[in-house]
Structure formats: C-alpha cells, structure tokens
Design a protein around this motif. Sequence first.
Motif, PDB file in Angstrom:
ATOM      1  N   TYR A  97      -2.120  -2.827  22.625  1.00 36.68           N
ATOM      2  CA  TYR A  97      -3.044  -2.017  23.215  1.00 36.68           C
ATOM      3  C   TYR A  97      -4.470  -2.745  22.982  1.00 36.68           C
ATOM      4  CZ  TYR A  97       0.380   1.800  23.617  1.00 36.68           C
ATOM      5  OH  TYR A  97       1.566   2.462  23.627  1.00 36.68           O
ATOM      6  N   PHE A  98      -4.747  -3.506  24.147  1.00 31.74           N
ATOM      7  CA  PHE A  98      -5.749  -4.340  24.092  1.00 31.74           C
ATOM      8  C   PHE A  98      -7.138  -4.176  24.905  1.00 31.74           C
ATOM      9  CE2 PHE A  98      -2.745  -7.874  22.722  1.00 31.74           C
ATOM     10  CZ  PHE A  98      -2.730  -7.591  21.411  1.00 31.74           C
ATOM     11  N   ASP A  99      -7.929  -5.063  25.056  1.00 39.17           N
ATOM     12  CA  ASP A  99      -9.245  -4.650  26.215  1.00 39.17           C
ATOM     13  C   ASP A  99      -8.657  -5.674  27.424  1.00 39.17           C
ATOM     14  OD1 ASP A  99     -10.610  -3.585  24.425  1.00 39.17           O
ATOM     15  OD2 ASP A  99     -12.119  -4.813  24.154  1.00 39.17           O
ATOM     16  N   SER A 100      -7.940  -6.564  27.219  1.00 36.50           N
ATOM     17  CA  SER A 100      -7.517  -7.369  28.329  1.00 36.50           C
ATOM     18  C   SER A 100      -6.106  -8.112  28.167  1.00 36.50           C
ATOM     19  CB  SER A 100      -8.343  -8.324  28.851  1.00 36.50           C
ATOM     20  OG  SER A 100      -8.875  -9.385  27.644  1.00 36.50           O
ATOM     21  N   TYR A 101      -5.574  -8.765  29.141  1.00 36.43           N
ATOM     22  CA  TYR A 101      -4.307  -9.304  28.994  1.00 36.43           C
ATOM     23  C   TYR A 101      -4.343 -10.433  29.834  1.00 36.43           C
ATOM     24  CZ  TYR A 101      -3.082  -4.744  27.207  1.00 36.43           C
ATOM     25  OH  TYR A 101      -3.300  -3.736  26.430  1.00 36.43           O
ATOM     26  N   LYS A 102      -3.461 -11.650  29.541  1.00 33.92           N
ATOM     27  CA  LYS A 102      -3.526 -12.950  29.980  1.00 33.92           C
ATOM     28  C   LYS A 102      -2.086 -13.263  30.833  1.00 33.92           C
ATOM     29  CE  LYS A 102      -2.590 -16.645  28.012  1.00 33.92           C
ATOM     30  NZ  LYS A 102      -2.809 -18.104  27.053  1.00 33.92           N
ATOM     31  N   LYS A 124      -7.096 -14.015  33.276  1.00 28.58           N
ATOM     32  CA  LYS A 124      -7.546 -12.680  32.441  1.00 28.58           C
ATOM     33  C   LYS A 124      -7.391 -11.407  33.109  1.00 28.58           C
ATOM     34  CE  LYS A 124     -11.237 -10.649  29.809  1.00 28.58           C
ATOM     35  NZ  LYS A 124     -12.538 -11.059  29.225  1.00 28.58           N
ATOM     36  N   LEU A 125      -6.663 -10.286  32.741  1.00 28.62           N
ATOM     37  CA  LEU A 125      -6.551  -9.198  33.591  1.00 28.62           C
ATOM     38  C   LEU A 125      -7.393  -7.953  32.696  1.00 28.62           C
ATOM     39  CD1 LEU A 125      -2.866  -9.222  34.471  1.00 28.62           C
ATOM     40  CD2 LEU A 125      -4.623 -10.050  35.952  1.00 28.62           C
ATOM     41  N   ASP A 126      -8.294  -7.414  33.175  1.00 29.13           N
ATOM     42  CA  ASP A 126      -9.253  -6.531  32.299  1.00 29.13           C
ATOM     43  C   ASP A 126      -8.821  -5.165  32.445  1.00 29.13           C
ATOM     44  OD1 ASP A 126     -11.156  -8.328  31.276  1.00 29.13           O
ATOM     45  OD2 ASP A 126     -12.149  -8.478  33.112  1.00 29.13           O
TER      46      ASP A 126
END
Length: 298
Positions: A97-102, A124-126
């Motif tokens: 559970y993050f702020d963004s993903y790659k 980056k996927l926000d």
Amino acid sequence: YDLSMSSDGILPKLYYSDTNELLPNQENLYISNDIFSVNNIQIDKHVEDATVSLQINNPNHYLIQGIEIDGLNIEITKNAIVGDVSVIEFNATPIYYFDSYKLNKIIYKIDESSESLEQDMSIKLDMIFYKTLSSYEDWQNVSQTIYENYLLTNDIDFTGKTFNTKVVFNRLESADAENPYTISGMNLELSGSTSYYGIITKISSSLKNVIFKDISISNTSTSSNSYVNLITYTFGEMKNVTFEDINLNLPSKKYVGIIGNASNTTIDTITLNNVNVTGLIYVSGFIASYTNSATQYL
C-alpha cells in the motif's frame, strides 16, 4: 560526420568543415534501444483497486504479452493496437500500500512464432492505497521494513498486551479527521543497550489526525544510549496529533523525547498534555532534535 562508432550504438560526431578533424568536447551519445515508450496514462482510482489505461508507442507493431508493476497485482482487460499505439487496460489491486508504483517491464514478442522478450521500463504510476489499521492484530502485522500507508479506523487499546515495536509507516492517518482515533495503553519496559529504539522507528511521509494516549517507555539501566522514543524519526507532514499521558523514564539515555528526530518535517497543530520525560542530555518533551523542520503551531 564521423560514423565509425555507429555500430556500437553511438550517434555520429561532427567534423570541422571540409576536414576529417573532429570538433572538440563531443561526448558519446548513444542511440536508444528502447522499442516502447509510454505517452499517456489514465488512472481511475477506487478505494481498494484501480482501473488503468496505458498508451504505449509501438511503431513496430510488436505483440505485447504482459507488463510487470512492482507492488501491484494486475489483470489485463484490453490489449489492442491502434495505429502505432498499443492500448493496455488493466485492473490493479495492491500487494503493498504505497503512494505510487513503477511499471518496470514490458514483455513482448516480435511475432507469434518468436520467443518472449522484455524491455525494462521506469514509469511512475501515481495512486495512493491505504491499508486498514483497526485492531491489535492489524498492528502486529505492520512491517519493520516496508513503508506502507495505514488508515486508522478504530481506537486500539494495548493495555496488558505485548506488542510489536520498531514498526515503520509511510503514512499513518485517522480515517476521521474531525474525530481522530486513539492508540493507547502501550507500556514498554526495556533493559540494557537500546539505542535507536522506538515503538515506531520511522514515519516517512505523514502522521495526521491521531491521538497517542497513556504510553510509557522505561529503561533504568546505566548504559548510555541514544534515541529511545515513541517515534524515532519523522519526515514529511505531522498535523493535528495529540500526545496525552506520555511517560518516558530513560535517565541514562541521550536524545530522549516523544520524537527522536524530525527531519524535513512540517509540524502543524500538535497538542501535548501531561508529558513527562527523563533523560541524560538532549531531552525534550516533544522532539529531541530537528533537521530542516518547521513548527507552525504547537
């Protein structure tokens, strides 16, 4: 132009006019080997999942087989080529559970009969996801190494319970900003060497709308250590947080305070009520040391 290094993937270099002498200070510039590039991202974010659409430049019309994204489970629902663009749509649910993903990889084939190939990506996927924190059991599952987002949805009382320490958060926030939830009843009795020991080791982005109440940490050993705190390090934003009935009895320790170090932290609207702190040196009722932090209202 000097084309001698083109076979090594280096762009041609310039000669002086009508000579074979290279112009000075020309660095090696490499021809990109990237087959794909992402030119548009659309994200429809929901509470527990998201629908994502990627438009990927694909001038060779290669067959995209799949994608890999760190920290997400994905299910591709559309994979089509429109002109020179591949349109990939997928449903995403969080593993972490993050702020963004790659987006870190595209898997493809040149044609149906060829083997699968891969192109590394760094896109980056926000989209911010929160994990629910509502019980003692939830707290016991908080990681000591992976910085995730947690939404506090209930009061949690640890009275009489053994609980995990040195946990880490990216974000720790109450679901109800107007009526913050409470974490209470933590009693930690330590002995011996306990440097850099916190109930929470680090909060890396935000601590908001939380009440900490009836919490005590003690270590009366004579070993001189540093940073024994409720929270060892904070970064980012700290807003609308209350610390009530807090007792830190650490007479031989340095950098003793509710928070050991606030680094690059914006601090706004903090309430302290009945906080008692005993330490050796660098002792504070709130923050023992600052680095590039600003207090707006305390």
